[in-house]
Write a protein that holds these residues in place. Structure first.
Motif, PDB file in Angstrom:
ATOM      1  N   VAL A 126     -71.251 -80.703   4.590  1.00  0.00           N
ATOM      2  CA  VAL A 126     -69.973 -81.003   3.948  1.00  0.00           C
ATOM      3  C   VAL A 126     -70.083 -80.853   2.435  1.00  0.00           C
ATOM      4  O   VAL A 126     -71.176 -80.884   1.864  1.00  0.00           O
ATOM      5  CB  VAL A 126     -69.497 -82.437   4.275  1.00  0.00           C
ATOM      6  CG1 VAL A 126     -69.197 -82.583   5.754  1.00  0.00           C
ATOM      7  CG2 VAL A 126     -70.549 -83.468   3.850  1.00  0.00           C
ATOM      8  N   GLN A 127     -68.918 -80.680   1.793  1.00  0.00           N
ATOM      9  CA  GLN A 127     -68.877 -80.689   0.344  1.00  0.00           C
ATOM     10  C   GLN A 127     -68.011 -81.853  -0.117  1.00  0.00           C
ATOM     11  O   GLN A 127     -66.993 -82.177   0.493  1.00  0.00           O
ATOM     12  CB  GLN A 127     -68.341 -79.374  -0.213  1.00  0.00           C
ATOM     13  CG  GLN A 127     -66.884 -79.084   0.103  1.00  0.00           C
ATOM     14  CD  GLN A 127     -66.436 -77.775  -0.528  1.00  0.00           C
ATOM     15  OE1 GLN A 127     -67.163 -76.790  -0.529  1.00  0.00           O
ATOM     16  NE2 GLN A 127     -65.221 -77.762  -1.082  1.00  0.00           N
ATOM     17  N   ARG A 128     -68.457 -82.501  -1.177  1.00  0.00           N
ATOM     18  CA  ARG A 128     -67.752 -83.662  -1.728  1.00  0.00           C
ATOM     19  C   ARG A 128     -67.291 -83.312  -3.135  1.00  0.00           C
ATOM     20  O   ARG A 128     -68.098 -82.964  -3.999  1.00  0.00           O
ATOM     21  CB  ARG A 128     -68.683 -84.878  -1.762  1.00  0.00           C
ATOM     22  CG  ARG A 128     -68.063 -86.175  -2.262  1.00  0.00           C
ATOM     23  CD  ARG A 128     -69.079 -87.294  -2.099  1.00  0.00           C
ATOM     24  NE  ARG A 128     -68.580 -88.591  -2.521  1.00  0.00           N
ATOM     25  CZ  ARG A 128     -68.781 -89.120  -3.720  1.00  0.00           C
ATOM     26  NH1 ARG A 128     -69.478 -88.435  -4.637  1.00  0.00           N
ATOM     27  NH2 ARG A 128     -68.306 -90.310  -4.028  1.00  0.00           N
ATOM     28  N   SER A 129     -65.998 -83.388  -3.354  1.00  0.00           N
ATOM     29  CA  SER A 129     -65.420 -83.067  -4.659  1.00  0.00           C
ATOM     30  C   SER A 129     -65.113 -84.355  -5.421  1.00  0.00           C
ATOM     31  O   SER A 129     -64.596 -85.324  -4.850  1.00  0.00           O
ATOM     32  CB  SER A 129     -64.131 -82.259  -4.499  1.00  0.00           C
ATOM     33  OG  SER A 129     -64.373 -81.075  -3.761  1.00  0.00           O
ATOM     34  N   GLU A 140     -64.887 -82.386   2.573  1.00  0.00           N
ATOM     35  CA  GLU A 140     -64.437 -81.265   3.401  1.00  0.00           C
ATOM     36  C   GLU A 140     -65.635 -80.567   4.032  1.00  0.00           C
ATOM     37  O   GLU A 140     -66.735 -80.589   3.473  1.00  0.00           O
ATOM     38  CB  GLU A 140     -63.679 -80.239   2.555  1.00  0.00           C
ATOM     39  CG  GLU A 140     -62.440 -80.749   1.871  1.00  0.00           C
ATOM     40  CD  GLU A 140     -61.869 -79.698   0.927  1.00  0.00           C
ATOM     41  OE1 GLU A 140     -60.758 -79.210   1.209  1.00  0.00           O
ATOM     42  OE2 GLU A 140     -62.536 -79.362  -0.066  1.00  0.00           O
ATOM     43  N   PRO A 141     -65.431 -79.901   5.181  1.00  0.00           N
ATOM     44  CA  PRO A 141     -66.500 -79.065   5.741  1.00  0.00           C
ATOM     45  C   PRO A 141     -66.783 -77.902   4.794  1.00  0.00           C
ATOM     46  O   PRO A 141     -65.911 -77.480   4.030  1.00  0.00           O
ATOM     47  CB  PRO A 141     -65.908 -78.561   7.063  1.00  0.00           C
ATOM     48  CG  PRO A 141     -64.758 -79.471   7.359  1.00  0.00           C
ATOM     49  CD  PRO A 141     -64.232 -79.930   6.033  1.00  0.00           C
ATOM     50  N   THR A 142     -67.993 -77.361   4.848  1.00  0.00           N
ATOM     51  CA  THR A 142     -68.330 -76.237   3.995  1.00  0.00           C
ATOM     52  C   THR A 142     -69.287 -75.312   4.728  1.00  0.00           C
ATOM     53  O   THR A 142     -69.532 -75.474   5.926  1.00  0.00           O
ATOM     54  CB  THR A 142     -68.931 -76.711   2.658  1.00  0.00           C
ATOM     55  OG1 THR A 142     -69.017 -75.614   1.747  1.00  0.00           O
ATOM     56  CG2 THR A 142     -70.298 -77.338   2.846  1.00  0.00           C
ATOM     57  N   HIS A 143     -69.832 -74.325   4.041  1.00  0.00           N
ATOM     58  CA  HIS A 143     -70.715 -73.338   4.647  1.00  0.00           C
ATOM     59  C   HIS A 143     -72.042 -73.324   3.904  1.00  0.00           C
ATOM     60  O   HIS A 143     -72.125 -73.770   2.744  1.00  0.00           O
ATOM     61  CB  HIS A 143     -70.067 -71.950   4.615  1.00  0.00           C
ATOM     62  CG  HIS A 143     -69.558 -71.561   3.266  1.00  0.00           C
ATOM     63  ND1 HIS A 143     -70.352 -70.978   2.307  1.00  0.00           N
ATOM     64  CD2 HIS A 143     -68.329 -71.692   2.703  1.00  0.00           C
ATOM     65  CE1 HIS A 143     -69.643 -70.757   1.221  1.00  0.00           C
ATOM     66  NE2 HIS A 143     -68.417 -71.171   1.422  1.00  0.00           N
ATOM     67  N   GLN A 146     -72.430 -72.240   0.141  1.00  0.00           N
ATOM     68  CA  GLN A 146     -71.806 -73.018  -0.937  1.00  0.00           C
ATOM     69  C   GLN A 146     -72.863 -73.818  -1.687  1.00  0.00           C
ATOM     70  O   GLN A 146     -73.703 -74.483  -1.082  1.00  0.00           O
ATOM     71  CB  GLN A 146     -70.755 -73.976  -0.355  1.00  0.00           C
ATOM     72  CG  GLN A 146     -70.112 -74.909  -1.371  1.00  0.00           C
ATOM     73  CD  GLN A 146     -69.255 -74.166  -2.371  1.00  0.00           C
ATOM     74  OE1 GLN A 146     -68.404 -73.372  -2.006  1.00  0.00           O
ATOM     75  NE2 GLN A 146     -69.485 -74.397  -3.656  1.00  0.00           N
ATOM     76  N   ILE A 156     -68.404 -80.340  -7.404  1.00  0.00           N
ATOM     77  CA  ILE A 156     -68.500 -80.104  -5.967  1.00  0.00           C
ATOM     78  C   ILE A 156     -69.969 -80.164  -5.588  1.00  0.00           C
ATOM     79  O   ILE A 156     -70.763 -79.328  -6.029  1.00  0.00           O
ATOM     80  CB  ILE A 156     -67.894 -78.746  -5.564  1.00  0.00           C
ATOM     81  CG1 ILE A 156     -66.407 -78.700  -5.923  1.00  0.00           C
ATOM     82  CG2 ILE A 156     -68.093 -78.502  -4.068  1.00  0.00           C
ATOM     83  CD1 ILE A 156     -65.759 -77.348  -5.629  1.00  0.00           C
ATOM     84  N   VAL A 158     -72.860 -80.430  -2.390  1.00  0.00           N
ATOM     85  CA  VAL A 158     -73.013 -80.082  -0.982  1.00  0.00           C
ATOM     86  C   VAL A 158     -74.053 -80.998  -0.356  1.00  0.00           C
ATOM     87  O   VAL A 158     -75.140 -81.189  -0.903  1.00  0.00           O
ATOM     88  CB  VAL A 158     -73.434 -78.607  -0.821  1.00  0.00           C
ATOM     89  CG1 VAL A 158     -73.620 -78.263   0.652  1.00  0.00           C
ATOM     90  CG2 VAL A 158     -72.386 -77.694  -1.452  1.00  0.00           C
ATOM     91  N   ARG A 162     -78.871 -77.264   5.454  1.00  0.00           N
ATOM     92  CA  ARG A 162     -78.488 -75.863   5.298  1.00  0.00           C
ATOM     93  C   ARG A 162     -79.293 -74.964   6.223  1.00  0.00           C
ATOM     94  O   ARG A 162     -78.912 -73.819   6.456  1.00  0.00           O
ATOM     95  CB  ARG A 162     -78.724 -75.418   3.853  1.00  0.00           C
ATOM     96  CG  ARG A 162     -77.835 -76.112   2.835  1.00  0.00           C
ATOM     97  CD  ARG A 162     -78.272 -75.716   1.437  1.00  0.00           C
ATOM     98  NE  ARG A 162     -77.473 -76.350   0.414  1.00  0.00           N
ATOM     99  CZ  ARG A 162     -76.395 -75.784  -0.146  1.00  0.00           C
ATOM    100  NH1 ARG A 162     -76.023 -74.587   0.216  1.00  0.00           N
ATOM    101  NH2 ARG A 162     -75.718 -76.414  -1.066  1.00  0.00           N
TER     102      ARG A 162
END
Length: 340
Positions: A126-129, A140-143, A146, A156, A158, A162
């Motif tokens: 996930v990514q945290r803003s 939010e989910p992420t890749h 990122q 942002i 992560v 990974r």
């Protein structure tokens, strides 16, 4: 995200649940040499207790001093810089002219980290803003591609694994290696259809599957961020996984066993559609040479090679077990001939 950073978040959450306020410091930018990379975390409790690291210790000490004696507990997120001038750079152990920037984020309630920790416990990436002007946070989910981003206003970060690791076999060596891989922030899956081994598997932070190895490899769809290691010594299991993994983009495919067994294994794999080029990429015997004998030592050897390959160290630059033992044999033969 490193496993140690997860420990920082968990401890910060515990402190908040116990009624403390917490300041979370994140390294967001560095210039020149830096003790810790962007994304590194430090949690500071309102009484000066600290966990994590953003430097070799000097910056942590200064942040604690700020918290207890100077600025007090911040009310809003803020950006701080260290090492702008030569004198400050020397004081904080940075190279002359080097700079490190950190975002300081005050936390007052445990629920500000609850959703993040729940996502990490579920193995999600996930990514945290964080908006440092308003304090607004979003998860939010992420890749995997990122990375940390900071534009001066929005940070942002992560979190989550990974890289993925599939271990074939649930024996003692797999247990040791799985523990190390989890600490190295791999998402670890263990495959073993044998009841006598699978029934005894209880390593926290890992996923166990009893499906056949080839089906598991295909279902996981290996990419350039996945590794597969065969550890059962049973060709009926190991080869099934290897023949699929070697035909995938997996960055590291390895197998336990002697040099002779691995040469025989490569020959078998050629009969199952694996090309000679693909078979040549098999790291076997798995690991780098450290004279390992016990399961824990062998796990260290394999983990070291795994990390080297993950970090982009060329395979021919890593002295693996087969190369080292062959070199030792040559050296022994040379000494024997000289002694005659």
């Amino acid at each position: 995200m490193e496993s140690l950073d997860l420990e920082v978040l968990q401890r910060a959450h515990q402190w908040l649940e116990n009624g403390h306020r917490v300041m979370l410091a994140t390294v967001v930018r560095t210039w020149g040499s830096s003790p810790r990379p962007p994304g590194s975390l430090l949690a500071l409790r309102d009484d000066g207790h600290a966990l994590g690291s953003v430097s070799g210790g000097c910056i942590e000490d200064d942040l604690i001093d700020r918290l207890l004696n100077k600025d007090g507990f911040p009310l809003q997120p803020q950006l701080v810089s260290y090492g702008v001038g030569a004198e400050q750079a020397r004081r904080f152990g940075l190279p002359c002219g080097g700079t490190m920037e950190l975002v300081l984020e005050p936390l007052a309630a445990a629920n500000e980290l609850t959703d993040l920790l729940n996502a990490l416990r579920a193995g999600k990436l996930v990514q945290r803003s964080l908006n440092i002007k308003t304090g607004e946070r979003k998860l939010e989910p992420t890749h995997p591609e990122q990375g940390l981003v900071f534009d001066g206003t929005t940070l942002i970060s992560v979190f989550g694994p990974r890289y993925r690791l599939l271990l074939i076999g649930a024996g003692q060596l797999s247990q040791q290696l799985a523990r190390m891989a989890v600490a190295l922030d791999f998402a670890v899956t263990v495959c073993d259809p044998r009841e006598e081994y699978a029934d005894e598997w209880n390593e926290p932070g890992t996923t166990l599957t009893r499906e056949m190895p080839d089906d598991v490899v295909l279902a996981m769809k290996p990419d350039a961020r996945m590794a597969v290691i065969a550890l059962t010594h049973d060709p009926k299991l190991d080869d099934l996984a290897l023949m699929e993994a070697l035909q995938s983009p997996a960055f590291y495919v390895a197998a336990l066993g002697s040099r002779r067994n691995n040469e025989t294994r490569r020959a078998r794999l050629l009969e199952f559609g694996v090309s000679e080029e693909q078979a040549a990429t098999l790291r076997g015997p798995a690991g780098i040479y450290i004279g390992s004998r016990t399961p824990a030592e062998i796990a260290v050897s394999i983990a070291a090679e795994l990390v080297a390959m993950k970090n982009g160290v060329a395979g021919d630059k890593v002295l693996n077990v087969a190369q080292a033992k062959a070199a030792l044999e040559v050296a022994a033969d040379t000494l024997s001939a000289c002694a005659k």
